[in-house]
Design a protein around this motif. Structure first.
Motif, PDB file in Angstrom:
ATOM      1  N   ALA A 110       0.817  -1.220   0.000  1.00 22.23           N
ATOM      2  CA  ALA A 110       0.000   0.000   0.000  1.00 22.23           C
ATOM      3  C   ALA A 110       0.847   1.265   0.000  1.00 22.23           C
ATOM      4  O   ALA A 110       0.314   2.373  -0.066  1.00 22.23           O
ATOM      5  CB  ALA A 110      -0.932   0.005   1.210  1.00 22.23           C
ATOM      6  N   ALA A 111       2.155   1.125   0.080  1.00 24.53           N
ATOM      7  CA  ALA A 111       3.035   2.290   0.118  1.00 24.53           C
ATOM      8  C   ALA A 111       3.029   3.004  -1.228  1.00 24.53           C
ATOM      9  O   ALA A 111       2.930   2.374  -2.282  1.00 24.53           O
ATOM     10  CB  ALA A 111       4.447   1.872   0.486  1.00 24.53           C
ATOM     11  N   SER A 112       3.142   4.333  -1.206  1.00 25.47           N
ATOM     12  CA  SER A 112       3.160   5.114  -2.433  1.00 25.47           C
ATOM     13  C   SER A 112       3.902   6.423  -2.193  1.00 25.47           C
ATOM     14  O   SER A 112       4.036   6.885  -1.059  1.00 25.47           O
ATOM     15  CB  SER A 112       1.741   5.409  -2.919  1.00 25.47           C
ATOM     16  OG  SER A 112       1.040   6.189  -1.965  1.00 25.47           O
ATOM     17  N   ASN A 113       4.377   7.024  -3.275  1.00 27.79           N
ATOM     18  CA  ASN A 113       5.054   8.311  -3.215  1.00 27.79           C
ATOM     19  C   ASN A 113       4.038   9.434  -3.391  1.00 27.79           C
ATOM     20  O   ASN A 113       3.258   9.422  -4.341  1.00 27.79           O
ATOM     21  CB  ASN A 113       6.120   8.414  -4.308  1.00 27.79           C
ATOM     22  CG  ASN A 113       7.313   7.533  -4.033  1.00 27.79           C
ATOM     23  OD1 ASN A 113       7.697   7.335  -2.894  1.00 27.79           O
ATOM     24  ND2 ASN A 113       7.909   6.986  -5.078  1.00 27.79           N
ATOM     25  N   GLN A 114       4.060  10.393  -2.476  1.00 30.44           N
ATOM     26  CA  GLN A 114       3.122  11.516  -2.523  1.00 30.44           C
ATOM     27  C   GLN A 114       3.883  12.827  -2.349  1.00 30.44           C
ATOM     28  O   GLN A 114       5.024  12.846  -1.873  1.00 30.44           O
ATOM     29  CB  GLN A 114       2.063  11.377  -1.421  1.00 30.44           C
ATOM     30  CG  GLN A 114       1.285  10.079  -1.444  1.00 30.44           C
ATOM     31  CD  GLN A 114       0.428   9.903  -2.683  1.00 30.44           C
ATOM     32  OE1 GLN A 114       0.104  10.868  -3.374  1.00 30.44           O
ATOM     33  NE2 GLN A 114       0.025   8.666  -2.972  1.00 30.44           N
ATOM     34  N   ILE A 115       3.238  13.927  -2.750  1.00 29.16           N
ATOM     35  CA  ILE A 115       3.854  15.250  -2.638  1.00 29.16           C
ATOM     36  C   ILE A 115       3.543  15.854  -1.275  1.00 29.16           C
ATOM     37  O   ILE A 115       2.402  15.804  -0.799  1.00 29.16           O
ATOM     38  CB  ILE A 115       3.347  16.192  -3.746  1.00 29.16           C
ATOM     39  CG1 ILE A 115       3.662  15.620  -5.131  1.00 29.16           C
ATOM     40  CG2 ILE A 115       3.992  17.575  -3.611  1.00 29.16           C
ATOM     41  CD1 ILE A 115       3.067  16.429  -6.266  1.00 29.16           C
ATOM     42  N   PHE A 116       4.562  16.442  -0.673  1.00 36.06           N
ATOM     43  CA  PHE A 116       4.422  17.155   0.600  1.00 36.06           C
ATOM     44  C   PHE A 116       4.882  18.595   0.407  1.00 36.06           C
ATOM     45  O   PHE A 116       5.756  18.878  -0.420  1.00 36.06           O
ATOM     46  CB  PHE A 116       5.271  16.488   1.686  1.00 36.06           C
ATOM     47  CG  PHE A 116       4.687  15.201   2.214  1.00 36.06           C
ATOM     48  CD1 PHE A 116       4.075  15.161   3.457  1.00 36.06           C
ATOM     49  CD2 PHE A 116       4.740  14.035   1.460  1.00 36.06           C
ATOM     50  CE1 PHE A 116       3.535  13.981   3.943  1.00 36.06           C
ATOM     51  CE2 PHE A 116       4.206  12.861   1.938  1.00 36.06           C
ATOM     52  CZ  PHE A 116       3.601  12.826   3.181  1.00 36.06           C
ATOM     53  N   LEU A 117       4.306  19.490   1.210  1.00 34.40           N
ATOM     54  CA  LEU A 117       4.686  20.902   1.199  1.00 34.40           C
ATOM     55  C   LEU A 117       5.263  21.279   2.551  1.00 34.40           C
ATOM     56  O   LEU A 117       4.724  20.920   3.602  1.00 34.40           O
ATOM     57  CB  LEU A 117       3.479  21.795   0.921  1.00 34.40           C
ATOM     58  CG  LEU A 117       2.994  21.971  -0.518  1.00 34.40           C
ATOM     59  CD1 LEU A 117       1.913  23.041  -0.554  1.00 34.40           C
ATOM     60  CD2 LEU A 117       4.138  22.343  -1.432  1.00 34.40           C
ATOM     61  N   LEU A 118       6.351  22.038   2.508  1.00 30.47           N
ATOM     62  CA  LEU A 118       6.994  22.523   3.718  1.00 30.47           C
ATOM     63  C   LEU A 118       7.135  24.033   3.623  1.00 30.47           C
ATOM     64  O   LEU A 118       7.705  24.555   2.665  1.00 30.47           O
ATOM     65  CB  LEU A 118       8.371  21.878   3.867  1.00 30.47           C
ATOM     66  CG  LEU A 118       9.153  22.123   5.157  1.00 30.47           C
ATOM     67  CD1 LEU A 118       8.419  21.521   6.356  1.00 30.47           C
ATOM     68  CD2 LEU A 118      10.550  21.525   5.045  1.00 30.47           C
ATOM     69  N   SER A 119       6.597  24.758   4.604  1.00 30.00           N
ATOM     70  CA  SER A 119       6.694  26.214   4.608  1.00 30.00           C
ATOM     71  C   SER A 119       8.053  26.655   5.123  1.00 30.00           C
ATOM     72  O   SER A 119       8.581  26.098   6.097  1.00 30.00           O
ATOM     73  CB  SER A 119       5.597  26.813   5.496  1.00 30.00           C
ATOM     74  OG  SER A 119       5.804  28.206   5.662  1.00 30.00           O
TER      75      SER A 119
END
Length: 668
Positions: A110-119
């Motif tokens: 179930a693992a997948s690569n996703q986009i994250f945002l860091l301020s």
């Protein structure tokens, strides 16, 4: 008196005639000390750089990665990410206020690569995508409010598959594909509302990368945020990858149109900073085996014109400079990896990098800021990878990190370039001396031949060559026709001459090296991985005198390459067409090392990955049985890995240990 004796001993070790005895020998166990650095991204204001830092974890058998912010002025570092199993692809928002990156979420299947945002103001990173099949790559919009990203489609017949109806069509794919290859398409996410919407769909696909390969061509936004350049591939089947064309997407109505009338070999499109031009790559002469050339056209479309013809080098980097007047470009060049400043007229000026060679792995790791500052990852023959900064294309590089200083202090062999001529071609190769070299003494030699063949051996830090140097060997890394360091003519000279011509080139270089008097000519081994393995088997089958052979992931049979690998039918152009048309099969047989492998007498180690889609393990089995049936000493070791190279730290070390031990057994 005792203190005086101790002090004298210390001084002798540190400053004696042979100070190498005060240093630690560089060994396989020291792989654990290496710090990997990649994907440097300079901030829009040019004041800081984000890099991906990786370290081997031998307990978990993985590489632990983190994002690190490096201040250009001071070199101070700050870790951005913590407790993540993986991070990659850091990208600054155009306004410099946020950083997006890809991180793995979930466990197991179930693992997948996703986009994250860091301020940049602080706080925890937030996940902004939930793509079912994960995110492959992404690009910020000019206003920093949206991100376009690539993700695989789910199967159209998902419900039927879940019921057990799992048949799928086989066309141009590798033999390990276990289900219908799914196309990748473009999506859009609003970074404020987190709304995700699809932009493209169909049976065609965005490029799907099977490593080792260049990265997927990134999306390029127009300056007004209304259009996106992307690369369209005919289908998700890997063998159709040559049929790639550049498209311009209208975001408002999701329509798209081709940039040119070509049908293949286009890639890496980019809008100029002012939005008035488009740059892209195209294979010279519309031929797969030729070099990448840089083209310029108008935003209205059309082929435009090539501007890198005079340079005549295979490009692996082309970044617009912020003044719209030229590019930072890069690629292999003679015995180095180089970067140039190139104007729109094609005039190229090399950057003064001294002995630093930018890192290369089918791509050159460098980026340009809005100020014209440049950052890149580079090595020197006696220095592993570090981060470097250039204030402009006329500046000299400044080292910003020192992650691998411990390795640099160990015993390392001297590296130099050797040159020779053969069949009218000028060739070169890299020679690494034994770490304990003494003038007048003869040493055993190991050839370590590069793969590709679209690659090159250059003067840079080579971890494996230094391991062999510390074992007391000369290491010879020859370039041969087909390498990508000396222009298009040199690169395409391998077409329909996969082994014989390159084999003569390598042997001529070896003969030149023998004339130095430094080589024990009774103790020479030949080795390589992938196309380097091909060359090792070819040379061992066509020339005598070898005392040991290592064939890693070796191409031995071109028919298997055509039928079963990820590149499959894409191999045909280089070999004279399909093996099943006319008399072409004779060409495949003549150019396959397995044809003369029965002549190999030297003890041979065969290494392979059982799930390798790039070079099928079937070819290693053929080599093994050929050698065994003809009475040649051989050993065949393999890993249950679905990849072309070693993907984890333990396998990397184990592979190199087997390689070194085999050479030690028969050359010492």
């Amino acid at each position: 008196m005792r203190i005086t004796i101790i002090l004298s001993t210390v001084l002798l070790l540190a400053f004696g005639q042979n100070s190498v005895y005060a240093q630690k020998k560089f060994e396989l166990a020291d792989y654990s000390k290496f710090v990997g650095i990649s994907d440097p991204q300079i901030s829009p204001d040019g004041k800081s750089v984000v890099i991906v830092v990786s370290r081997p974890d031998y307990l978990q058998n993985r590489f632990n990665t983190e994002l690190v912010l490096v201040d250009v002025a001071s070199g101070k570092r700050r870790v951005f990410t913590h407790d993540r199993t993986s991070v990659s692809s850091p990208r600054w928002s155009p306004n410099g206020e946020q950083l997006a990156f890809i991180s793995r979420v979930g466990q197991g299947s179930a693992a997948s690569n996703q986009i994250f945002l860091l301020s940049m103001q602080g706080g925890e990173a937030k996940q902004i995508t939930k793509a079912v099949k994960g995110v492959q790559h992404f690009a910020w919009s000019p206003n920093s409010g949206m991100i376009a990203y690539a993700a695989l489609n789910e199967p159209k017949n998902k419900a039927e598959i879940e019921k057990g109806f799992t048949a799928f069509e086989i066309t141009n794919n590798d033999m390990f594909v276990g289900s219908q290859p799914q196309p990748a398409h473009m999506w859009l996410v609003n970074t404020n509302t987190l709304e995700n919407k699809r932009l493209t769909d169909g049976d065609w696909s965005l490029p799907i990368i099977i490593l080792p390969s260049p990265p997927s061509p990134p999306f390029s936004w127009s300056t007004d945020g209304k259009s996106i350049l992307f690369v369209k591939v005919a289908s998700a089947y890997s063998g159709d990858g040559q049929q790639r064309t550049i498209q311009i997407l209208n975001i408002a109505d999701r329509s798209y149109k081709p940039l040119t009338e070509r049908t293949k070999f286009e890639g890496y499109p980019n809008f100029s900073p002012d939005g008035t031009k488009i740059s892209y790559w195209h294979k010279k002469d519309n031929t797969n085996g030729s070099i990448n050339e840089l083209w310029i056209t108008n935003t209205t479309g059309g082929e435009g014109k090539p501007i890198s013809e005079k340079l005549n080098r295979d490009l692996y980097l082309s970044a617009w400079m912020p003044d719209n007047k030229g590019f930072l470009i890069g690629g292999h060049n003679d015995n180095k990896t180089s970067m140039w400043s190139m104007g729109l007229d094609g005039k190229a000026t090399p950057l003064d990098l001294g002995t630093i060679s930018p890192s290369w792995s089918f791509w050159l790791d460098a980026t340009v800021s809005k100020t014209g500052a440049i950052v890149f990852i580079g090595t020197e023959p006696n220095k592993p990878a570090e981060l470097y900064f250039l204030e402009s294309t006329t500046s000299k590089p400044v080292q910003l990190t020192d992650y691998n200083s411990e390795v640099r202090k160990m015993t390392l062999g001297k590296t130099e370039t050797i040159r020779w001529e053969n069949d009218g071609w000028k060739h070169n190769g890299i020679v690494t001396y034994p770490a304990n070299y003494e003038k007048g003494k003869k040493y055993p030699l190991i050839l370590v031949i590069h793969g590709g063949p679209a690659s090159a051996s250059v003067e840079q830090f080579s971890r494996f060559s230094q391991i062999l140097a510390n074992e007391g060997y000369f290491v010879f890394e020859p370039n041969y026709r087909g390498s990508d360091n000396l222009g298009n003519e040199y690169k395409v000279a391998i077409v329909q001459d996969a082994g014989a011509g390159p084999g003569r080139d390598v042997m001529a270089g070896l003969e030149k090296l023998k004339t130095t008097g430094m080589i024990d000519t009774d103790k020479i081994g030949v080795s390589g991985w992938s196309y380097g393995g091909f060359m090792a088997v070819w040379l061992a089958g066509h020339y005598g005198g070898w005392k040991a052979v290592m064939a890693g992931a070796a191409v031995t049979d071109w028919v298997d390459q055509y039928n079963l690998t990820d590149g499959n039918v894409g191999r045909a152009d280089a070999l004279g067409g399909s093996p099943y048309v006319g008399d072409n099969m004779k060409k495949y047989i003549a150019q396959s090392p397995i044809t003369e492998a029965k002549n190999i007498k030297a003890p041979t180690l065969i290494l392979a990955n059982t799930g390798d889609p790039r070079v099928l393990v079937t070819q290693s089995y053929k080599l093994y049985h050929t050698l065994k049936d003809n009475g040649t000493v051989t050993k065949f070791m393999a890993w249950p890995i679905p990849a072309h190279n070693a993907t984890d730290p333990i396998t990397q070390m184990e592979r190199d240990r087997l390689w070194v031990n085999w050479m030690n057994t028969y050359l010492k």
